[in-house]
Write an enzyme that holds these catalytic residues in place. Structure first.
Site, PDB file in Angstrom:
ATOM      1  N   HIS A 132       0.875  -1.179   0.000  1.00 44.45           N
ATOM      2  CA  HIS A 132       0.000   0.000   0.000  1.00 44.45           C
ATOM      3  C   HIS A 132       0.912   1.230   0.000  1.00 44.45           C
ATOM      4  CE1 HIS A 132      -2.894   2.894   1.686  1.00 44.45           C
ATOM      5  NE2 HIS A 132      -3.857   2.036   1.385  1.00 44.45           N
ATOM      6  N   GLN A 212      -4.503  -5.263   6.843  1.00 45.21           N
ATOM      7  CA  GLN A 212      -5.455  -6.220   6.250  1.00 45.21           C
ATOM      8  C   GLN A 212      -5.355  -7.604   6.879  1.00 45.21           C
ATOM      9  OE1 GLN A 212      -7.801  -5.266   4.248  1.00 45.21           O
ATOM     10  NE2 GLN A 212      -7.033  -3.235   3.713  1.00 45.21           N
ATOM     11  N   LYS A 235     -10.565  -0.764  10.341  1.00 43.54           N
ATOM     12  CA  LYS A 235     -10.689  -1.948   9.474  1.00 43.54           C
ATOM     13  C   LYS A 235     -11.030  -3.190  10.292  1.00 43.54           C
ATOM     14  CE  LYS A 235      -7.321  -0.170   6.165  1.00 43.54           C
ATOM     15  NZ  LYS A 235      -8.103   0.313   5.028  1.00 43.54           N
TER      16      LYS A 235
HETATM   17  N1  PLP Z   1      -1.798  -0.638   4.621  1.00 50.05           N
HETATM   18  C1  PLP Z   1      -2.701  -1.431   4.050  1.00 50.05           C
HETATM   19  C2  PLP Z   1      -2.301  -2.806   3.623  1.00 50.05           C
HETATM   20  C3  PLP Z   1      -3.989  -0.967   3.843  1.00 50.05           C
HETATM   21  O1  PLP Z   1      -4.894  -1.742   3.262  1.00 50.05           O
HETATM   22  C4  PLP Z   1      -4.329   0.343   4.253  1.00 50.05           C
HETATM   23  C5  PLP Z   1      -5.677   0.891   3.991  1.00 50.05           C
HETATM   24  O2  PLP Z   1      -6.374   0.472   3.100  1.00 50.05           O
HETATM   25  C6  PLP Z   1      -3.344   1.117   4.879  1.00 50.05           C
HETATM   26  C7  PLP Z   1      -2.095   0.596   5.042  1.00 50.05           C
HETATM   27  C8  PLP Z   1      -3.644   2.491   5.366  1.00 50.05           C
HETATM   28  O3  PLP Z   1      -4.545   2.430   6.428  1.00 50.05           O
HETATM   29  P1  PLP Z   1      -5.122   3.772   7.074  1.00 50.05           P
HETATM   30  O4  PLP Z   1      -5.704   4.566   5.947  1.00 50.05           O
HETATM   31  O5  PLP Z   1      -6.163   3.284   8.034  1.00 50.05           O
HETATM   32  O6  PLP Z   1      -3.986   4.457   7.739  1.00 50.05           O
END
Ligand code: PLP
Length: 415
Positions: A132, A212, A235
């Site tokens: 991500h 995730q 999440k």
């Molecule tokens: N890392 C992964 C694998 C994610 O799926 C996400 C969000 O979809 C994030 C990081 C970022 O999460 P957040 O927006 O809650 O900080």
């Protein structure tokens, strides 16, 4: 919708669970909502909504600073919430659990603070192609600032890390490895134990992005032996704006504070400031108090259902959806790793993912479309993006049928 227990062999009482989530009974575009965008954010059970409500009605006060009853009570509740997170991750100590704004904030904290002390010109940081953006950009930024080099573990067509390449990338120049436990776009569960063991053999710490993973599988940070672990409350059925950084005591103690201000200190003078012990050293300013308490309520809820049951139930959903979608012409599943959790991404030849997402929305089906904040990954597959279906334990086989029918219809219309 009328959920039934037809696919439940795991002891999950689907009707009871669905009744705990008020938003699931909403209609969207005149149709019962089918919520398949859990990877973006999950819905909240009454338990969590009530915990937030109760906090603002009866408990609101600031923590860690007051001698009055409300402040003492809520400080205790907040620290109990920290301990709930500790138990959930099986961390050794509550002070290894830092409350943050979310996964992105946790990774920024580590990247920024770790880099100040341990990363200099010519050093290397390893991430992977499937990360991500939240687990790329903080590292890219500190590498640029410090003259270090960001390297990415490649993946194969199935969406699995090429481990031989990873072993080759590890070198005396590597200062840290940061990888997803579970990929948000592909659903791949990465072989994190092997990743950690190989890095540790060379005294390199490992950060796992668990955004995730935590909603779907049991995570034991001591068993994994990871050095840092991050996830977001929203999440895992908790509130937005709050998340967790787990860090081994030895690293958190060695790293400088990330943001500074109220709450992070022992003593301040204009000549010298002495910072607080863990975890307060990393918790500047008034935190999201109700968020921390809401997260603990969410984890309690998840644990009452049981993560083993959740994993097995969701695996059943994923298998069923995969079997059904394979029957459709022109649909290509993106991400066919042997080990997967909760995510089914696909592309349809000749049709843009947005068009499919828009038509499914008309039928009340909420899916995610696009690059899912993983542009290097979608570039690897040479596609503009995917349609992503991401499950939670409140989803059902009947919902998958509605989605598949809708997808068939959408393909017919758009072809
Ligand atoms: N890392 C992964 C694998 C994610 O799926 C996400 C969000 O979809 C994030 C990081 C970022 O999460 P957040 O927006 O809650 O900080």
């Amino acid at each position: 919708m009328n959920a039934t227990k037809t696919i439940d062999t795991t002891g999950i009482d689907i009707e009871k669970i669905r009744a705990d989530f008020p938003l699931l009974s909403r209609k969207v575009n005149g149709k019962p909502l089918v919520y398949f965008d859990n990877g973006a954010t999950a819905q909240k059970p009454n338990r969590v909504i009530e915990a937030l409500n109760h906090y603002y009605r009866f408990d609101n006060a600031n923590i860690h600073r007051g001698v009055h009853t409300l402040s003492r009570e809520i400080t205790l509740a907040y620290e109990n919430a920290r301990n709930t997170v500790r138990k959930h991750l099986n961390a050794a100590n509550p002070y290894e659990i830092v409350f943050t704004k979310g996964t992105t904030d946790s990774i920024n904290l580590v990247a920024s603070s770790f880099a100040k002390k341990y990363i200099s010109r010519g050093d290397e940081v390893i991430v992977s192609v499937m990360e991500h953006h939240s687990n790329i950009l903080p590292w890219q930024q500190v590498c640029e600032e410090r003259g270090a080099i960001l390297k990415a573990i490649p993946i194969n067509e199935a969406g699995e890390l090429v481990m031989e390449e990873y072993y080759r990338l590890l070198s005396p120049k590597t200062k840290i490895v940061a990888v997803a436990h579970v990929s948000n776009t592909l659903g791949t569960i990465n072989p994190v134990k092997e990743i950690i063991a190989a890095a540790h053999a060379k005294n390199i710490p490992v950060l796992l992005d668990g955004a995730q993973a935590v909603p779907h599988i049991k995570v034991d940070v001591q068993e994994l032996d990871c050095d840092f672990y991050c996830f977001s409350a929203h999440k895992v059925f908790g509130p937005t704006g709050v998340g967790i950084l787990y860090g081994k005591e030895k690293w958190l103690n060695a790293m400088p504070p990330y943001q500074v201000g109220g709450g992070t200190i022992k003593t301040v003078s204009f000549e010298k400031t002495e910072y607080a012990d863990l975890p307060l050293k990393f918790e500047a300013g008034t935190p999201d108090i109700s968020g921390g308490i809401g997260l603990a309520a969410a984890l309690d809820y998840v644990n009452e259902i049981g993560l083993d049951a959740i994993t097995e139930y969701e695996h059943g959903l994923l298998q069923y959806a995969t079997t059904e979608i394979k029957k459709l012409k022109d649909v290509k599943i993106i991400g066919t790793a042997k080990e997967k959790a909760g995510v089914l991404s696909f592309a349809v030849e000749g049709i843009h993912p947005f068009d499919i997402g828009t038509l499914l929305d008309q039928l009340g089906v909420a899916v995610r479309t696009g690059h899912h904040c993983t542009q290097p990954l979608v570039a690897f597959y040479c596609i503009p993006g995917t349609v992503r279906v991401s499950f939670a334990f409140y989803n059902t086989k009947e919902e998958i049928n509605i989605f598949i029918e809708g997808l068939e219809k959408a393909i017919r219309m758009l072809k």
